[in-house]
Design an enzyme around this catalytic site. Structure first.
Site, PDB file in Angstrom:
ATOM      1  N   LYS A  25       0.827  -1.214   0.000  1.00 39.24           N
ATOM      2  CA  LYS A  25       0.000   0.000   0.000  1.00 39.24           C
ATOM      3  C   LYS A  25       0.861   1.263   0.000  1.00 39.24           C
ATOM      4  O   LYS A  25       0.372   2.350   0.309  1.00 39.24           O
ATOM      5  CB  LYS A  25      -0.909   0.016   1.230  1.00 39.24           C
ATOM      6  CG  LYS A  25      -1.971  -1.071   1.244  1.00 39.24           C
ATOM      7  CD  LYS A  25      -3.091  -0.743   0.283  1.00 39.24           C
ATOM      8  CE  LYS A  25      -4.256  -1.703   0.448  1.00 39.24           C
ATOM      9  NZ  LYS A  25      -5.391  -1.352  -0.453  1.00 39.24           N
ATOM     10  N   ARG A  26       2.130   1.110  -0.354  1.00 39.44           N
ATOM     11  CA  ARG A  26       3.089   2.220  -0.307  1.00 39.44           C
ATOM     12  C   ARG A  26       3.126   2.845   1.099  1.00 39.44           C
ATOM     13  O   ARG A  26       3.352   4.026   1.274  1.00 39.44           O
ATOM     14  CB  ARG A  26       2.778   3.281  -1.369  1.00 39.44           C
ATOM     15  CG  ARG A  26       2.865   2.771  -2.798  1.00 39.44           C
ATOM     16  CD  ARG A  26       2.832   3.904  -3.799  1.00 39.44           C
ATOM     17  NE  ARG A  26       1.593   4.669  -3.712  1.00 39.44           N
ATOM     18  CZ  ARG A  26       1.388   5.836  -4.316  1.00 39.44           C
ATOM     19  NH1 ARG A  26       2.353   6.376  -5.049  1.00 39.44           N
ATOM     20  NH2 ARG A  26       0.248   6.457  -4.195  1.00 39.44           N
ATOM     21  N   LEU A  64      -2.394   9.279   3.854  1.00 45.44           N
ATOM     22  CA  LEU A  64      -3.632   8.687   4.357  1.00 45.44           C
ATOM     23  C   LEU A  64      -4.107   7.561   3.451  1.00 45.44           C
ATOM     24  O   LEU A  64      -4.121   7.693   2.223  1.00 45.44           O
ATOM     25  CB  LEU A  64      -4.716   9.768   4.440  1.00 45.44           C
ATOM     26  CG  LEU A  64      -6.118   9.331   4.884  1.00 45.44           C
ATOM     27  CD1 LEU A  64      -6.107   8.933   6.351  1.00 45.44           C
ATOM     28  CD2 LEU A  64      -7.111  10.465   4.645  1.00 45.44           C
ATOM     29  N   GLU A 112       3.765  14.733   6.512  1.00 48.26           N
ATOM     30  CA  GLU A 112       3.449  15.182   7.869  1.00 48.26           C
ATOM     31  C   GLU A 112       4.172  14.333   8.906  1.00 48.26           C
ATOM     32  O   GLU A 112       4.707  14.852   9.892  1.00 48.26           O
ATOM     33  CB  GLU A 112       1.933  15.126   8.087  1.00 48.26           C
ATOM     34  CG  GLU A 112       1.186  16.154   7.251  1.00 48.26           C
ATOM     35  CD  GLU A 112      -0.317  15.959   7.257  1.00 48.26           C
ATOM     36  OE1 GLU A 112      -1.036  16.980   7.275  1.00 48.26           O
ATOM     37  OE2 GLU A 112      -0.777  14.793   7.250  1.00 48.26           O
ATOM     38  N   GLU A 132      -3.497  16.970  -1.723  1.00 49.72           N
ATOM     39  CA  GLU A 132      -4.845  17.008  -1.148  1.00 49.72           C
ATOM     40  C   GLU A 132      -5.813  17.843  -1.985  1.00 49.72           C
ATOM     41  O   GLU A 132      -6.991  17.488  -2.131  1.00 49.72           O
ATOM     42  CB  GLU A 132      -4.788  17.543   0.293  1.00 49.72           C
ATOM     43  CG  GLU A 132      -4.314  16.529   1.324  1.00 49.72           C
ATOM     44  CD  GLU A 132      -2.798  16.372   1.352  1.00 49.72           C
ATOM     45  OE1 GLU A 132      -2.315  15.564   2.166  1.00 49.72           O
ATOM     46  OE2 GLU A 132      -2.098  17.042   0.567  1.00 49.72           O
ATOM     47  N   GLY A 140      -4.583  17.022   7.197  1.00 49.41           N
ATOM     48  CA  GLY A 140      -5.161  16.829   8.519  1.00 49.41           C
ATOM     49  C   GLY A 140      -4.201  16.298   9.557  1.00 49.41           C
ATOM     50  O   GLY A 140      -4.588  16.074  10.700  1.00 49.41           O
TER      51      GLY A 140
END
Length: 253
Positions: A25-26, A64, A112, A132, A140
């Protein structure tokens, strides 16, 4: 408990090595991985003097996990964002110096996470991106504070609007990374840096981590006063006296 399907933790000679472990999923971050990061940092005792943070496979972290988080309600997004904030804050201010190795995608939440580390080594394959705006969402996990502090709000806004990618070399120039390494050599360099940092006074490392970022948030006069207090605290310790004496007598460099 540490979820080894999401995160691997090994310890060697006082250095903990945390590896994001979702290469298929990297290393996109899901709830299990956030909780594993939290559990891992809470488990580190006084015998740990530095931390290596890496990602398994070709990418550090793609941010995310949208597959898990694409249909959340606003209150769910709020809670997830605040959870990320807490875990990344605890990583940054645990008192343990964190050295991150960055390769491939350092994207969105991956950036992040990387910027919560204190020293960042980017292999030449690394690229930095905040897509994003292109996804119809917003950062976020703290980017509006951590990324904007480093590259400025104007440049961060442009990154989000256009989906622009910065290369490893550009990221180093901007401050998103501190060291540039050849492909496959990032871990070696990061390990050397972690070993060097681990030889510092634990209290000095703690002060560097805790004080500098907080002083940055203060007014000039408050910052200077806090700097003086921190210097007085550290310089008066027996360990500081021993280390300064060793330097002055030529026993250490």
């Amino acid at each position: 408990m540490l979820d080894t399907d999401a995160l691997q933790l090994t310890v060697h000679e006082g250095i903990a090595h945390l590896t994001l472990n979702r290469p298929a999923k990297r290393n996109a971050i899901n709830t299990a991985q956030i909780e594993a990061l939290d559990a891992a940092f809470r488990s580190l005792g006084e015998d740990i003097h530095a931390v290596l943070l890496t990602g398994a496979g070709e990418h550090f972290c793609a941010g995310l996990d949208l597959a898990e988080n694409s249909v959340n309600q606003p209150v769910d997004v709020l809670r997830i964002s605040q959870r990320w904030h807490k875990v990344f804050h605890d990583l940054q201010f645990s008192g343990k110096p964190v050295v991150a190795v960055l390769q491939g995608g350092v994207i969105g939440g991956g950036l992040e996470l990387a910027l919560a580390a204190h020293v960042r080594v980017a292999e030449r394959s690394a690229f930095f991106q905040l897509p994003e705006g292109r996804r119809g969402i917003f950062v976020g996990g703290g980017a509006s504070v951590r990324v904007a502090r480093i590259i400025g709000a104007d440049r961060m806004t442009e990154m989000m609007l256009t989906g622009r990618r910065y290369t490893a070399e550009e990221g180093c120039r901007l401050g998103l990374a501190h060291y540039l390494a050849e492909p496959g050599d990032g871990l070696r360099l990061a390990t050397e840096l972690a070993r060097t940092i681990a030889q510092n006074s634990a209290l000095s490392n703690w002060a560097c981590i805790q004080a500098v970022s907080r002083i940055h948030d203060m007014s000039m006069q408050d910052g200077l006063f806090t700097e003086s207090l921190t210097a007085a605290l550290l310089q008066s310790t027996p360990e500081a006296r021993e280390r300064m004496e060793a330097f002055l007598t030529g026993k250490t460099r």
